[in-house]
Scaffold this motif. Sequence first.
Motif, PDB file in Angstrom:
ATOM      1  N   ALA A   1       2.647   1.653  -3.421  1.00  0.00           N
ATOM      2  CA  ALA A   1       1.663   2.082  -4.422  1.00  0.00           C
ATOM      3  C   ALA A   1       1.251   3.531  -4.188  1.00  0.00           C
ATOM      4  O   ALA A   1       0.988   4.276  -5.136  1.00  0.00           O
ATOM      5  CB  ALA A   1       0.446   1.167  -4.375  1.00  0.00           C
ATOM      6  N   ALA A   2       1.212   3.948  -2.920  1.00  0.00           N
ATOM      7  CA  ALA A   2       0.767   5.306  -2.602  1.00  0.00           C
ATOM      8  C   ALA A   2       1.767   6.369  -3.035  1.00  0.00           C
ATOM      9  O   ALA A   2       1.379   7.498  -3.336  1.00  0.00           O
ATOM     10  CB  ALA A   2       0.493   5.421  -1.106  1.00  0.00           C
TER      11      ALA A   2
ATOM     12  N   PRO B   1      -4.313   4.745   0.089  1.00  0.00           N
ATOM     13  CA  PRO B   1      -4.673   3.672   1.027  1.00  0.00           C
ATOM     14  C   PRO B   1      -5.915   4.033   1.833  1.00  0.00           C
ATOM     15  O   PRO B   1      -6.097   5.190   2.232  1.00  0.00           O
ATOM     16  CB  PRO B   1      -3.445   3.562   1.929  1.00  0.00           C
ATOM     17  CG  PRO B   1      -2.333   4.212   1.170  1.00  0.00           C
ATOM     18  CD  PRO B   1      -2.970   5.280   0.344  1.00  0.00           C
ATOM     19  N   SER B   2      -6.764   3.052   2.074  1.00  0.00           N
ATOM     20  CA  SER B   2      -7.975   3.291   2.864  1.00  0.00           C
ATOM     21  C   SER B   2      -7.648   3.457   4.340  1.00  0.00           C
ATOM     22  O   SER B   2      -8.368   4.118   5.079  1.00  0.00           O
ATOM     23  CB  SER B   2      -8.967   2.140   2.675  1.00  0.00           C
ATOM     24  OG  SER B   2      -8.368   0.905   3.034  1.00  0.00           O
TER      25      SER B   2
ATOM     26  N   TYR C   1      -3.117   5.694  -6.343  1.00  0.00           N
ATOM     27  CA  TYR C   1      -3.667   4.916  -5.240  1.00  0.00           C
ATOM     28  C   TYR C   1      -3.607   5.692  -3.926  1.00  0.00           C
ATOM     29  O   TYR C   1      -2.592   6.311  -3.590  1.00  0.00           O
ATOM     30  CB  TYR C   1      -2.894   3.610  -5.104  1.00  0.00           C
ATOM     31  CG  TYR C   1      -3.303   2.760  -3.930  1.00  0.00           C
ATOM     32  CD1 TYR C   1      -4.503   2.047  -3.940  1.00  0.00           C
ATOM     33  CD2 TYR C   1      -2.498   2.667  -2.797  1.00  0.00           C
ATOM     34  CE1 TYR C   1      -4.887   1.268  -2.859  1.00  0.00           C
ATOM     35  CE2 TYR C   1      -2.873   1.886  -1.717  1.00  0.00           C
ATOM     36  CZ  TYR C   1      -4.063   1.187  -1.750  1.00  0.00           C
ATOM     37  OH  TYR C   1      -4.438   0.415  -0.682  1.00  0.00           O
TER      38      TYR C   1
ATOM     39  N   PRO D   1       0.804  -1.227   0.000  1.00  0.00           N
ATOM     40  CA  PRO D   1       0.000   0.000   0.000  1.00  0.00           C
ATOM     41  C   PRO D   1       0.835   1.274   0.000  1.00  0.00           C
ATOM     42  O   PRO D   1       0.499   2.247  -0.681  1.00  0.00           O
ATOM     43  CB  PRO D   1      -0.828  -0.129   1.287  1.00  0.00           C
ATOM     44  CG  PRO D   1      -0.887  -1.597   1.555  1.00  0.00           C
ATOM     45  CD  PRO D   1       0.432  -2.115   1.122  1.00  0.00           C
ATOM     46  N   GLU D   2       1.936   1.301   0.770  1.00  0.00           N
ATOM     47  CA  GLU D   2       2.712   2.537   0.815  1.00  0.00           C
ATOM     48  C   GLU D   2       3.551   2.733  -0.444  1.00  0.00           C
ATOM     49  O   GLU D   2       3.746   3.863  -0.901  1.00  0.00           O
ATOM     50  CB  GLU D   2       3.586   2.586   2.064  1.00  0.00           C
ATOM     51  CG  GLU D   2       4.627   1.503   2.172  1.00  0.00           C
ATOM     52  CD  GLU D   2       5.133   1.343   3.604  1.00  0.00           C
ATOM     53  OE1 GLU D   2       6.286   1.737   3.851  1.00  0.00           O
ATOM     54  OE2 GLU D   2       4.380   0.831   4.440  1.00  0.00           O
TER      55      GLU D   2
ATOM     56  N   PRO E   1      -0.679   2.877   6.308  1.00  0.00           N
ATOM     57  CA  PRO E   1       0.143   1.666   6.276  1.00  0.00           C
ATOM     58  C   PRO E   1       0.682   1.322   7.659  1.00  0.00           C
ATOM     59  O   PRO E   1       0.945   2.197   8.477  1.00  0.00           O
ATOM     60  CB  PRO E   1       1.293   2.045   5.325  1.00  0.00           C
ATOM     61  CG  PRO E   1       0.758   3.173   4.510  1.00  0.00           C
ATOM     62  CD  PRO E   1      -0.177   3.918   5.413  1.00  0.00           C
TER      63      PRO E   1
ATOM     64  N   CYS F   1      -3.830  -3.016  -4.790  1.00  0.00           N
ATOM     65  CA  CYS F   1      -3.596  -1.562  -4.741  1.00  0.00           C
ATOM     66  C   CYS F   1      -3.725  -0.931  -6.126  1.00  0.00           C
ATOM     67  O   CYS F   1      -3.268   0.202  -6.341  1.00  0.00           O
ATOM     68  CB  CYS F   1      -2.213  -1.281  -4.169  1.00  0.00           C
ATOM     69  SG  CYS F   1      -1.946  -1.914  -2.504  1.00  0.00           S
TER      70      CYS F   1
END
Length: 313
Positions: free
Chosen positions: A241-242, A297-298, A295, A238-239, A301, A270
């Motif tokens: 991709a973020a 993250p919801s 992206y 997630p991070e 991370p 992601c």
Amino acid sequence: MSVEVDSWKVTLPCTRAEAEAIDAGEFALDAVLMTTEEVEDDVERWRLDAYMEAEPDAAMLDALRALVPSAEGIAPVIEALTTEDWVKMSQEGLEPIREGRFVVHTSAHPVDAPEGGRAFLIDAGRAFGTGHHATTSGCLRMLDAMAALDFAKAIDVGTGTGLLAFAAAHLWPEAKIVATDIDPAAIDVTRVNAADNGIAGLDLIVADGALSDAITAQAPYDLVIANILAGPLVSMAPELAAIADADATIVLAGLLETQRAQVVAAFEACGCALQEVDRRGDWTILRLTAGAVRYVPSTPPDPKGRDGWALDI
């Protein structure tokens, strides 16, 4: 004259299955774990080497034995290493490697740059990343094949010796290149290697994964490189991709072929899409593309369990 001990090495035999479990796992040990295939295609002839700063005590030896049950009854080989021993040991047999336009060599095996290419001097030492491991050489090949693409900002997460960041700086000289590692010693090594190779302008950051403000403040990146381990790649998806821009290129390595599906699934969750796979023996290098929409993250991370994530060997 007394000789100052710089570090310690413990060696035990292991099997391929045990080596894969070690490479895939995360262990609360104050040691760097390396596994090596001693006899090609022999699943019973592998080796575990553990490097540590302090002399191994009974608890450390018991923890290492627990990783390789097949070595029960075999006494570990314990070596005290000086700085000179470390360098000599790590240089032995490291012939120059060639990947596309790149050649990587040590000072013990100097070579000239290929026509139209680039030679990098990377001496083995306390940070890993000489290019001789399949993960790093595979990343070099993949980056070389991407030379026609245009990148403005790239980040090498888990830079080790800095080699992949140097390759990116050569391929995209106008790009902003960030090199980061959890280990301050690796960043020190990268700084020295950059000077030795005439690489200027790198932004070197000591950081735990991609969570540092110094990294996120410069996001998004249109090229993200992470040559670490499968477990951290999954947890960091997630991070990573973020910090990637929309449609960014993401190059991942440090994973075994048996771990590919798990890593790909984490990044697909992601919004990333797999574009290319380069398998080198048991190791696999991946090229993915980030989603068309950047992206987010919801949930924040989770940085838990990051100790020992760097590989880049």
